[in-house]
Design a protein around this motif. Structure first.
Motif, short mmCIF file in Angstrom:
data_model
loop_
_atom_site.label_atom_id
_atom_site.label_comp_id
_atom_site.label_asym_id
_atom_site.label_seq_id
_atom_site.Cartn_x
_atom_site.Cartn_y
_atom_site.Cartn_z
N LEU A 1 -3.08 11.61 -22.68
CA LEU A 1 -3.42 11.30 -24.07
C LEU A 1 -4.30 10.07 -24.08
N VAL A 2 -5.39 10.11 -24.86
CA VAL A 2 -6.20 8.93 -25.10
C VAL A 2 -6.22 8.65 -26.60
N ALA B 1 -4.42 11.00 -13.40
CA ALA B 1 -4.79 9.58 -13.42
C ALA B 1 -3.87 8.76 -14.31
N TYR B 2 -3.80 9.10 -15.59
CA TYR B 2 -3.06 8.30 -16.56
C TYR B 2 -2.21 9.19 -17.46
N GLY B 3 -1.04 8.67 -17.82
CA GLY B 3 -0.24 9.36 -18.81
C GLY B 3 -0.80 9.15 -20.20
N ILE B 4 -0.97 7.87 -20.59
CA ILE B 4 -1.50 7.50 -21.91
C ILE B 4 -2.51 6.37 -21.72
N ILE C 1 0.98 4.06 -18.41
CA ILE C 1 0.21 3.66 -19.60
C ILE C 1 -0.88 2.69 -19.16
N LEU C 2 -2.09 2.94 -19.63
CA LEU C 2 -3.24 2.09 -19.33
C LEU C 2 -3.76 1.48 -20.63
N ILE C 3 -3.86 0.15 -20.64
CA ILE C 3 -4.52 -0.55 -21.75
C ILE C 3 -5.40 -1.62 -21.11
N MET C 4 -6.69 -1.39 -21.11
CA MET C 4 -7.63 -2.31 -20.46
C MET C 4 -8.60 -2.92 -21.47
#
Length: 420
Positions: free
Chosen positions: A171-172, A191-194, A217-220
């Motif tokens: 999810l993005v 790669a990423y879950g969220i 979870i990725l927040i960059m």
């Protein structure tokens, strides 16, 4: 009159014994409703039901039926506020939701949007005020950025009971706010879950399973802030989260945070919340010691657990709570359970395989005016847990009525004897 009194007393005693026996009995449990893994992969049944050209997509407001989801959305008769119901089956579509609708699958496990390993985007949401519920979304391209679900430039979007797997990014959220992601699963993505990016703010991610992704979870992006994450289960992700360049976000509800499978701290006061090595992952001040789960006891009330066991066969029969717990034989298990007082507002008795835990667990200090929290331990095998009120309120009412009736009859007999 003496015979009547004796008979009535006997009936009262019989009713009391019968009701107590019914309350104490284990009773047959309901079929399995929810299975929470102790650790590792979340297992779901593998089902593939292919649809041909049958009209399996339905607009519940117009009564019209369609062969594809996109057709049902695009037609002029479909308006903002409508509900589209999708029958169970596998749909090889790339869907764009461009109207403020509710898109509901018949069954979250077997209503599937499948990208066939070719899609760069399977489900895109590009407008506000959308709900998507009860779908599995899977199988994007794995060799380049691709998305199972994208929410872009939108507000007030809800994802409920959705599973996203085998996608580059599950999810993005892109420049979106006030969205909710609830009771969903993001597992085995490439790669990423969220992923939150580009001024995505004030979103809520609660009660989800984020499992076996390279990054959970990725927040960059420093413009992504004031997003709230709590009561999620982060299980066996290579990196549970990567929030190195994120703005300030919130990882608890001021009392409880998330479950992290790599948390190795201690619970010093036996309330189900970790007390050492804080904040965990540099974000969570109240890490849960066990996996979080939320069960529907009734249409109005939920019962929530924090537990290091696999829970199955959860059932509330109107008086007692039943469920099974299992884990590696001989290991220590615990359960902290949150019970609405409106559902069971009593002192509780807890039985493990028919043996009562003594002394009876008392409400924890975190209990409040609406909910009681209790905590208990056991040794793992396969155990049946039963929780009942110490003296159920319906028995009190029955006995009170019987006692009142007896008192009235005795009083009348006494008055009659006095007059004679």
């Amino acid at each position: 009159m003496n015979r009547k009194l004796v008979l009535l007393a006997f009936i009262s005693f019989f009713i009391f014994i019968t009701l107590v026996s019914q309350t104490m009995s284990s009773q047959s449990l309901a079929d399995k409703q929810c299975v929470i893994p102790q650790s590792g992969t979340v297992n779901y049944p593998t089902v593939n039901v292919d649809r041909t050209l049958a009209e399996t997509v339905h607009n519940l407001n117009t009564g019209l039926n369609y062969t594809t989801i996109q057709e049902a959305i695009n037609v002029n008769r479909t308006l903002d506020g409508h509900t589209i119901l999708v029958d169970a089956g596998t749909y090889y579509e790339n869907v764009v939701v461009n109207k403020s609708i509710k898109l509901v699958g018949e069954n979250a496990v077997i209503t599937v949007l499948d990208g066939k390993g070719e899609s760069l985007l399977i489900l895109g949401i590009v407008v506000s005020d959308v709900t998507v519920q009860n779908f599995t979304v899977k199988n994007t391209r794995a060799d380049q950025p691709a998305y199972g679900i994208s929410i872009k430039d939108s507000q007030n979007v809800s994802l409920v009971d959705v599973t996203v797997e085998e996608s580059y990014t599950g999810l993005v959220l892109d420049n979106s706010s006030l969205c909710e992601v609830v009771n969903s699963v993001f597992k085995n993505n490439y790669a990423y879950g969220i992923d939150l990016r580009d001024n995505s703010v004030n979103n809520t991610v609660v009660g989800n399973w984020i499992v076996a992704n390279p990054t959970g979870i990725l927040i960059m992006d420093p413009t992504c802030e004031n997003n709230r994450f709590h009561h999620n289960n982060f299980v066996n992700n290579t990196n549970q989260i990567d929030v190195t360049y994120a703005g300030p976000n919130i990882w608890d509800d001021r009392n409880e945070g998330n479950y992290w499978s790599n948390y190795n701290g201690a619970d010093l006061d036996s309330d189900g919340i970790g007390d050492t090595y804080l904040p965990w992952e540099a974000v969570d001040n109240y890490p849960l010691m066990g996996m979080f789960s939320d069960f529907n006891a009734t249409s109005e009330f939920h019962i929530q657990t924090v537990c290091n066991s696999t829970i199955s066969n959860f059932n509330y029969n109107g008086t007692a709570i039943f469920f099974n717990v299992s884990g590696a034989n001989g290991t220590a298990g615990f359960c902290r359970i949150c019970i609405p007082k409106a559902l069971m507002n009593e002192t509780y008795r807890v039985f493990v395989n028919g043996t009562e835990i003594l002394p009876a667990p008392l409400p924890l200090p975190c209990s409040n005016s609406t909910h009681n929290y209790i905590y208990f331990n056991y040794t793992h095998s396969i155990e049946e847990i039963v929780i009942i009120p110490e003296f159920p309120s319906f028995l009190l009412l029955t006995l009170f009525m019987m006692a009142t009736l007896l008192a009235v009859m005795i009083y009348r007999k006494t008055i009659k004897s006095t007059r004679i």
